[in-house]
Design a protein around this motif. Structure first.
Motif, PDB file in Angstrom:
ATOM      1  N   VAL A  23      74.416   3.891  35.348  1.00  0.00           N
ATOM      2  CA  VAL A  23      73.032   3.546  35.634  1.00  0.00           C
ATOM      3  C   VAL A  23      72.311   4.698  36.314  1.00  0.00           C
ATOM      4  O   VAL A  23      71.177   5.063  35.962  1.00  0.00           O
ATOM      5  N   LEU A  24      72.964   5.318  37.304  1.00  0.00           N
ATOM      6  CA  LEU A  24      72.350   6.434  38.010  1.00  0.00           C
ATOM      7  C   LEU A  24      72.130   7.634  37.094  1.00  0.00           C
ATOM      8  O   LEU A  24      71.126   8.334  37.202  1.00  0.00           O
ATOM      9  N   LYS A  25      73.061   7.874  36.198  1.00  0.00           N
ATOM     10  CA  LYS A  25      72.985   9.041  35.324  1.00  0.00           C
ATOM     11  C   LYS A  25      72.137   8.778  34.080  1.00  0.00           C
ATOM     12  O   LYS A  25      71.823   9.701  33.336  1.00  0.00           O
ATOM     13  N   GLY A  26      71.769   7.536  33.841  1.00  0.00           N
ATOM     14  CA  GLY A  26      70.984   7.219  32.655  1.00  0.00           C
ATOM     15  C   GLY A  26      71.803   7.228  31.381  1.00  0.00           C
ATOM     16  O   GLY A  26      71.298   7.592  30.315  1.00  0.00           O
ATOM     17  N   TRP A  27      73.059   6.814  31.483  1.00  0.00           N
ATOM     18  CA  TRP A  27      73.984   6.820  30.349  1.00  0.00           C
ATOM     19  C   TRP A  27      74.226   5.429  29.795  1.00  0.00           C
ATOM     20  O   TRP A  27      75.289   5.161  29.236  1.00  0.00           O
ATOM     21  N   ALA A  28      73.277   4.557  29.935  1.00  0.00           N
ATOM     22  CA  ALA A  28      73.466   3.209  29.407  1.00  0.00           C
ATOM     23  C   ALA A  28      73.679   3.242  27.894  1.00  0.00           C
ATOM     24  O   ALA A  28      74.546   2.546  27.359  1.00  0.00           O
TER      25      ALA A  28
END
Length: 264
Positions: A23-28
């Motif tokens: 979620v923090l890295k935007g890897w959803a």
């Protein structure tokens, strides 16, 4: 039901911890792509007569490495590369599956079969869960810095490449661990929802990890228990509970923001 509760408790911790970093890295979307792209590896492993976990892990690593290489060495954005690779791998898996004669049910691979797991599935999920959880807890500060600011992580002397591909490897292992429980498609719910809920509840990353684990564990236990009375499959029920908790967390955050604005 006993084994379903057991594997739910086993996979709750690694999926919840990993979801915070995704979620923090935007890897959803990366979790979605890898979970779908594992299918051809599973089918090839079945054809060759080797353990399905090996084929799933190899396919997951091929997908993650190919996505990382293409996004780093082309002008195409990462989300576009993931969409192309994921759809191609998933299409290949469907073609391979429909081209062979098998007694295996595709819906068990895609959606999981928590009520039909055996001792080998429990041991596989348990070993992977312990390994993944240990690595994430051991390197959570380095991974957190890499998720927030890769440039700062590199300037601090961290091996950004190792952290990047290490996180992708952990992602593949986690999806393999959850394959027998929630399947390939629903696994992405466990890899996104707990972290998203925790992100709305707290602003400290250490507390975010704890909240995500608690939410995921509660949802999985409640989903398995409720599925018995609803006469539904456990995995989709778990995802519905996680979705409901996300909506409640979002409404709570919205209410707090409005109350704060009114006070100002």
């Amino acid at each position: 039901m006993r084994d379903a509760f057991l594997i739910a408790a086993i996979v709750a911790v690694p999926t919840a911890l990993l979801s915070c970093f995704l979620v923090l890295k935007g890897w959803a979307l990366m979790g979605d792509a890898v979970s779908h792209a594992i299918l051809p590896g599973v089918v090839l492993a079945y054809i060759l007569g080797i353990p399905l976990i090996i084929g799933a892990f190899v396919a997951g690593m091929v997908t993650t490495l190919a996505t990382g290489y293409l996004s780093a060495n082309s002008r195409v954005k990462q989300d576009t590369v993931m969409g192309v690779v994921f759809s191609g791998m998933f299409g290949l898996g469907i073609v391979l599956f429909t081209s062979i004669r098998s007694d295996a049910h595709l819906d068990h691979i895609l959606f999981g079969n928590m009520l039909g797991i055996d001792a080998q599935d429990l041991w596989t999920a348990g070993i992977i869960s312990v390994l993944v959880s240990g690595l994430l807890l051991l390197k959570w500060k380095d991974l957190m810095l890499h998720a927030f600011d890769p440039a700062q992580a590199q300037a601090s002397g961290l091996r950004v490449g190792w952290l990047h591909y290490g996180l992708l490897t952990i992602l593949s292992l986690t999806i393999v661990a959850t394959m027998s429980a929630t399947g390939l498609i629903l696994a992405v719910g466990l890899l996104i929802a707990p972290g998203a809920i925790a992100f709305l509840v707290t602003r400290r990353f250490g507390r975010m990890l704890a909240v995500a684990v608690a939410v995921c564990l509660l949802s999985m236990m409640a989903g398995v228990y409720a599925s018995f009375f609803l006469d539904s499959a456990p995995a989709p029920t778990i995802i519905l509970i996680l979705t409901a908790l996300f909506v409640l967390a979002f409404l709570r955050r919205l209410w707090i923001l409005r109350r704060t604005s009114a006070q100002i």
